[in-house]
Design an enzyme around this catalytic site. Structure first.
Site, PDB file in Angstrom:
ATOM      1  N   LYS A 139      26.228   3.188  -1.708  1.00  0.00           N
ATOM      2  CA  LYS A 139      27.086   2.009  -1.841  1.00  0.00           C
ATOM      3  C   LYS A 139      26.250   0.848  -2.369  1.00  0.00           C
ATOM      4  CE  LYS A 139      30.240  -0.729   1.107  1.00  0.00           C
ATOM      5  NZ  LYS A 139      30.794  -0.816   2.482  1.00  0.00           N
TER       6      LYS A 139
ATOM      7  N   SER B 127      34.945   0.569   7.366  1.00  0.00           N
ATOM      8  CA  SER B 127      34.676   0.760   5.946  1.00  0.00           C
ATOM      9  C   SER B 127      34.007   2.071   5.574  1.00  0.00           C
ATOM     10  CB  SER B 127      33.830  -0.403   5.418  1.00  0.00           C
ATOM     11  OG  SER B 127      34.590  -1.579   5.395  1.00  0.00           O
TER      12      SER B 127
ATOM     13  N   SER C  21      35.556  -0.684   2.801  1.00  0.00           N
ATOM     14  CA  SER C  21      34.999  -1.181   1.553  1.00  0.00           C
ATOM     15  C   SER C  21      34.084  -0.198   0.831  1.00  0.00           C
ATOM     16  CB  SER C  21      34.197  -2.466   1.830  1.00  0.00           C
ATOM     17  OG  SER C  21      33.098  -2.193   2.708  1.00  0.00           O
TER      18      SER C  21
END
Length: 542
Positions: free
Chosen positions: A80, A179, A155
């Site tokens: 990420k 997330s 996210s």
């Protein structure tokens, strides 16, 4: 082997160990998959092509010499884009992060490299691991491999999409309010939020210091166990690091569930939230599968989801605002609208609200002790429905509807989401298994057993390289609000005191959040006893 992209991390590890496939072949297959599908999915920010190819060659040389580092040797992974990577852009998905190139790896990235893993790509994230799917950022939002018109969850949106699409068998994400588990549920993969502090946060762009967890998304729970074994352990660079022994998660897989005590959190859908019928049915089917494996399943009750959400939002938004305060004040429109809609709401909280939320958190965590004594794990849906369409997203929903995932961020214990089935339209459904702090190995063992019983891992997204990409960039409607003249003056005074010059959009976003933010503060304003200390109190250790 043209189907390498569809194999799990465990499968790839076993093939490498038996010298049946090389790291170079795996990396080549992953790059080919990205090249053929990325125009549809937008899961990648930066593909580290040359570095990955070179690392794969070195991994093959080491393997040929009999020097296999471990189960992750030569396997490509995704990161990420909030995990620092030396010499590689780490922008957090934000215009305000453009040009940010760290000089060193995050601790978790360094540990994965040391375990033999090869970082292949930096993956799409919602802005600074917050906000929702925004089309006003430097990178478009990731799309769901099961249907690119739909959301991946956030996210860790690119991490969920990349694993589901077969770019990589595992990727790193972060979980502050859901997330990791949200993208896992909506993207049809497994995602582990480890116990708070078990995996270092050092070198990871912060969202909320109190609630940030770092952990893996992968095709299976067993894959997550391999990743956790490489990641877990204390780190002096992380003030919240747990000085506890790593859990040896992979070794715990395959244990018997006979006598396991499972608490089914039925009130999550019967009272607290509106959950789609197919999600409820899949959760009940998961509970029945655990019974068939020898577990005892009984209804269980935590404090209501809204209670946990109030605590998390007041604490986390206040901390996030502090992290980005200067840029929010001086260049607010360089942030995406969805990030602004959430982070600006922190202006409406007071110091009283923050301390009350910390005191209430300690009460909520104390309320978990009887559950931990009664049940070995807790079971609940990990999404309220299948993935919605991207054009259905509304920023205001963040303030209006509590998250089914957030309670376990607040407890700080481990939780894994696995695929529990599919909707009539073919979109994945998710169920989460949560446990006591530091019981990560048991949570993964149960998740692995449940995954096998439900038999959802043989089904992959049917992506077509010849299909045209989804081009729609939905226009967000203006903020919806109804505030009195007195409330208007209050909002304007609060913003002015913090140095904000409100234009119509910024005022509208604050006004949309205001009734909900103030209601959170009122609910947290209880008659606390002297002994109800905040959860942020710490002690020195020798």
């Amino acid at each position: 082997m043209s189907d390498l992209w569809s194999l799990s991390l465990v499968d790839l590890s076993n093939l490498v160990a038996r010298h049946e496939i090389s790291s170079s072949e795996i990396v080549a297959a992953a790059l080919a998959r990205i090249d053929s599908m990325e125009f549809q999915l937008n899961a990648c920010v930066t593909v580290m092509r040359d570095a990955a190819v070179a690392a794969a060659r070195l991994a093959d040389t080491e393997l040929a010499a009999g020097r296999r580092v471990g189960p992750l040797h030569g396997l490509p992974i995704g990161l990420k884009d909030i995990f620092d990577t030396a010499g590689v852009l780490t922008a957090g998905g934000s215009k305000t992060g453009l040009g940010r190139v760290p000089t060193r790896d995050a601790t978790s990235v360094a540990k994965l490299r040391a375990a033999g893993a090869i970082p292949l790509a930096k993956l799409t994230t919602h802005e600074y691991a917050h906000g929702g799917p925004s089309f006003d950022l430097p990178w478009p939002p990731a799309r769901n491999p099961w249907n690119p018109a739909h959301f991946t969850g956030g996210s860790s949106s690119g991490s969920g999409a990349a694993v589901a699409a077969g770019y990589v068998a595992a990727a790193m994400g972060s979980d502050t309010g859901g997330s990791i588990r949200g993208p896992a549920a909506l993207s049809g993969v497994a995602g582990l939020m480890p116990t708070y502090g078990l995996v270092s946060r050092a070198g990871v762009i912060p969202n909320s210091f109190t609630f940030d967890h770092c952990g893996p998304l992968a095709w299976t729970a067993a894959d997550c166990a391999l990743m956790l074994d490489a990641l877990a352990g204390p780190d002096a660079a992380d003030p919240a690091s747990a000085w506890a022994a790593p859990p040896a998660a992979a070794a715990a897989l395959g244990g018997s569930l006979k006598g396991l005590r499972v608490g089914l959190l039925t009130h999550f859908w019967e009272e607290d939230l509106k959950v789609a019928p197919d999600v409820v049915a899949a959760t009940i089917a998961a509970a029945d599968a655990l019974k068939d494996l020898g577990a005892t399943v009984l209804p269980a009750r935590m404090p209501p989801v809204q209670d946990w959400y109030d605590v998390k939002i007041v604490i986390a938004e206040t901390e996030l605002f502090n992290v980005h305060r200067r840029n929010l004040t001086t260049r607010p429109h360089d942030f995406g609208r969805d990030f602004l809609a959430r982070s600006l709401g922190a202006l409406l909280f007071t110091g009283q609200d923050y301390v009350a939320a910390q005191r209430r958190r300690r009460q909520l965590m104390a309320a978990m002790r009887p559950l931990y004594a009664t049940f070995d794990v807790l079971l609940a849906p990990s999404a309220v429905g299948p993935a919605p369409r991207l054009d259905a997203h509304r920023t205001g929903a963040f303030w209006k509807t509590p998250s089914i995932l957030t309670p376990f961020d607040v407890t700080g214990g481990p939780a894994v989401s696995i695929c529990s089935g599919f909707s009539e339209s073919g979109l994945p459904l998710g169920v989460q298994v949560a446990g006591r702090p530091f019981d990560d190995a048991r949570v993964l063992m149960v998740g692995d057993a449940l995954e096998r019983a439900l038999d959802t891992r043989s089904r992959r997204p049917a992506l077509d390289p010849a299909a045209p990409p989804e081009k729609a960039s939905p226009e967000m409607p203006p903020p919806e609000y109804d505030v009195t003249p007195e409330e208007t003056r209050r909002i304007e005074a609060i913003a002015a005191a913090q140095g904000f010059q409100l234009d119509p959009l910024l005022f509208g976003l604050l006004a949309e959040a205001a009734p909900h933010a103030w209601a959170m503060g009122r609910r947290l304003d209880q008659d606390y006893a002297f002994e109800d200390e905040p959860a942020s109190v710490f002690m020195h250790t020798r």
